[in-house]
Design an enzyme around this catalytic site. Sequence first.
Site, PDB file in Angstrom:
ATOM      1  N   GLN A 254      86.139  26.534  14.917  1.00 48.86           N
ATOM      2  CA  GLN A 254      84.631  26.762  14.192  1.00 48.86           C
ATOM      3  C   GLN A 254      84.401  27.911  14.656  1.00 48.86           C
ATOM      4  O   GLN A 254      83.797  28.145  15.921  1.00 48.86           O
ATOM      5  CB  GLN A 254      83.702  25.600  14.263  1.00 48.86           C
ATOM      6  CG  GLN A 254      82.719  25.653  13.409  1.00 48.86           C
ATOM      7  CD  GLN A 254      82.910  25.169  12.166  1.00 48.86           C
ATOM      8  OE1 GLN A 254      83.706  24.612  11.840  1.00 48.86           O
ATOM      9  NE2 GLN A 254      81.673  25.386  11.307  1.00 48.86           N
TER      10      GLN A 254
ATOM     11  N   HIS B  83      78.431  16.375  15.447  1.00 42.96           N
ATOM     12  CA  HIS B  83      78.698  16.441  16.659  1.00 42.96           C
ATOM     13  C   HIS B  83      78.537  14.995  17.485  1.00 42.96           C
ATOM     14  O   HIS B  83      78.088  14.762  18.471  1.00 42.96           O
ATOM     15  CB  HIS B  83      77.787  17.507  17.649  1.00 42.96           C
ATOM     16  CG  HIS B  83      78.275  19.159  17.113  1.00 42.96           C
ATOM     17  ND1 HIS B  83      79.671  19.210  16.815  1.00 42.96           N
ATOM     18  CD2 HIS B  83      77.650  20.011  17.107  1.00 42.96           C
ATOM     19  CE1 HIS B  83      79.685  20.480  16.510  1.00 42.96           C
ATOM     20  NE2 HIS B  83      78.423  21.168  16.656  1.00 42.96           N
TER      21      HIS B  83
ATOM     22  N   HIS C  46      81.079  23.440  23.199  1.00 38.93           N
ATOM     23  CA  HIS C  46      80.186  24.365  22.261  1.00 38.93           C
ATOM     24  C   HIS C  46      79.530  25.371  23.234  1.00 38.93           C
ATOM     25  O   HIS C  46      78.339  25.678  23.186  1.00 38.93           O
ATOM     26  CB  HIS C  46      79.169  23.444  21.719  1.00 38.93           C
ATOM     27  CG  HIS C  46      78.876  23.973  20.242  1.00 38.93           C
ATOM     28  ND1 HIS C  46      78.452  25.411  20.240  1.00 38.93           N
ATOM     29  CD2 HIS C  46      78.393  23.385  19.328  1.00 38.93           C
ATOM     30  CE1 HIS C  46      78.128  25.337  18.971  1.00 38.93           C
ATOM     31  NE2 HIS C  46      78.265  24.394  18.322  1.00 38.93           N
TER      32      HIS C  46
ATOM     33  N   GLU D 160      84.562  27.324  18.421  1.00 41.52           N
ATOM     34  CA  GLU D 160      84.754  25.554  19.059  1.00 41.52           C
ATOM     35  C   GLU D 160      86.228  25.370  18.654  1.00 41.52           C
ATOM     36  O   GLU D 160      86.612  25.126  17.372  1.00 41.52           O
ATOM     37  CB  GLU D 160      83.893  24.750  18.301  1.00 41.52           C
ATOM     38  CG  GLU D 160      82.440  25.025  18.592  1.00 41.52           C
ATOM     39  CD  GLU D 160      81.478  24.840  17.486  1.00 41.52           C
ATOM     40  OE1 GLU D 160      81.280  23.582  17.222  1.00 41.52           O
ATOM     41  OE2 GLU D 160      80.987  25.696  16.879  1.00 41.52           O
TER      42      GLU D 160
END
Length: 387
Positions: free
Chosen positions: A323, A142, A213, A351
Amino acid sequence: MVLAVFLINQMSSCKNQEKDTMQQSDDANSKEVGLESVLKPSDFDTIVDGKKVGLYWIKNKDIEVAMTNYGGRIVGLWVPDKNGIMTDVVVGFNSARGFITSTEPYFGATIGRVGNRIAKGKFSLNGMEYNIPINNGENSLHGGKKGFQDVVWDVQQPNAQTLVFQYNSPDMEEGFPGNLSVKVTYSVTADRAIVMEHEATTDKTTVVNLTNHAFFNLNGEGSGTILNHEVTLFADAYTPVDSGLIPTGELAPVKGTPFDFTTPHTIGERISDENLQLKNGGGYDHNFVLNKTQKEGMNHVGTIVGDRNGIVMDVMTQEPGVQFYSGNFMLGKNTFKSGVTDAYRTAFALETQHFPDAPNHPDFPQITLEPGEKYMTKSVYRFSVRN
């Protein structure tokens, strides 16, 4: 005597009416304040890296979202359940300090420059190798040690339904080339949706993969496990990972595996199956390859249903993947705004993104951004109810 009793009764009646009127006024004021009473702006009023942090709200009928410019993140998101009860479906903290000191830095945050993992923190562009700080085992996650979740964004609020966050990431910040100008617009719509629009430009060739997120529990923050949530994902394949959660490069079919959510399954139904990929992820922590099923002119990611209150979340995106994370690394070390801790698997994430480690896999959709180009992507999270 009769007259005296009458007068006393009248005075008592007036006082009761006055009390009732005051109570109604208090109730009206309480309703007018609404969910903003859940969070105090003073608890977000601080300075980080010389920049002012604050608490902001965007709202429309039947949806209210609290946000902070520390990390450009969602603090909480309220929608009605099947009984009309406003329910907070995004976990978060009741202060800026909560986010700053959390052992999990990504709750609700805008993620960048590159969401997900980069193997060993290395990639090449135009024959030059770049190194990103390692912060997840031997890999980068990230955006490095100080990604966009840890910066204070400039903020504008053009109207009650919209917030615009902007950040200028300098050349070689966290090892990424180019001065990157980023704008993220969060807005709510009348049909209970939050829309996330990401934009970026650069003055050097670089890589960009932005996402949000948010951690969701459709039963409401503090309601316990998410394992009974029902999930449908419009993905016929996923990207298997090694023990460090780096893609092997394969696009594996989901059919016949615990990763097949093309028909509805609960999160917990197969999460404990004997399966190497579930072992590597500690559960679901994988990128799903969207099969381009369309809804509202975008890829329909999927539909998730809360098992207790009927809240339904539909996700659409312009991204090629998502994700899906089942809260496997939640350790109960942080206390949310509802007073409960971030216990194991009490929230999940979806995500929307390009694939993990894309710069090191030429066959994956690429995330390179050139000068003169504009990175633009949009995702929509829409809420409804199922009785």
